[in-house]
Write a protein that holds these residues in place. Structure first.
Motif, mmCIF file in Angstrom:
data_model
loop_
_atom_site.group_PDB
_atom_site.id
_atom_site.type_symbol
_atom_site.label_atom_id
_atom_site.label_comp_id
_atom_site.label_asym_id
_atom_site.label_seq_id
_atom_site.Cartn_x
_atom_site.Cartn_y
_atom_site.Cartn_z
ATOM 1 N N SER A 48 0.823 -1.211 0.000
ATOM 2 C CA SER A 48 0.000 0.000 0.000
ATOM 3 C C SER A 48 0.856 1.259 0.000
ATOM 4 N N ASP A 91 -2.630 -6.982 5.357
ATOM 5 C CA ASP A 91 -3.737 -6.723 6.278
ATOM 6 C C ASP A 91 -3.595 -7.534 7.554
ATOM 7 N N LYS A 94 -0.709 -5.976 9.714
ATOM 8 C CA LYS A 94 -1.102 -4.760 10.427
ATOM 9 C C LYS A 94 -2.009 -5.075 11.615
#
Length: 154
Positions: A48, A91, A94
């Protein structure tokens, strides 16, 4: 779609305009973009962050508004082809970072019940994601525990 741990609906937001080809003002070669993606991954950036960097800084000063339109591949696909893919999906990584942070806070502040609830919700999300990724992105025997998360994050 509704949120996982509340009764409220999801937040609304704007959608990206539909486009089939990259804009005319962004005429960067696909090979240069792929080289820049791999370079940023080697510096330790997440997919990202790589997309944001390409959008803001670009390649040789020319911004890249959408990597998939410019190259025909997503950032993670480019990383897979060049063996620069992260060990675990971003994801999940995190969420594990957040769970470790919340657990450390809970150990220091035993009366923080909101934190305990947030930790329960976060670990629930992690377990769901582990089940989703097990076999494809993760090992079949992978099971989430706090100790395993601490080891992976080091």
């Amino acid at each position: 779609m509704a949120r996982m741990h509340t009764r409220r609906r999801g937040s609304s937001g704007s959608d990206r305009p539909v486009a089939d080809e990259p804009p005319e003002w962004s005429d960067v070669d696909a090979d240069e973009i792929e080289a820049r993606v791999v370079e940023l991954a080697e510096q330790g950036h997440d997919p990202s962050v790589i997309g944001l960097t390409l959008r803001d800084e670009g390649v040789k000063g020319v911004p890249v508004p959408n990597v998939k339109l410019a190259t025909g591949k997503k950032v993670t696909e480019i990383l897979e082809e060049n063996d620069a893919k992260p060990e675990i999906p971003e994801d999940l990584y995190k969420l594990m970072e957040r769970a470790v942070r919340l657990r450390n806070h809970a150990d220091e502040n035993g009366q923080d019940y909101q934190n305990k609830r947030a930790l329960q919700n976060t670990e629930s999300k992690i377990r769901r994601l582990v089940n989703y990724y097990r076999g494809d992105e993760l090992d079949e025997e992978f099971k989430y525990t706090y100790d395993a998360a601490v080891k992976l994050l080091e």
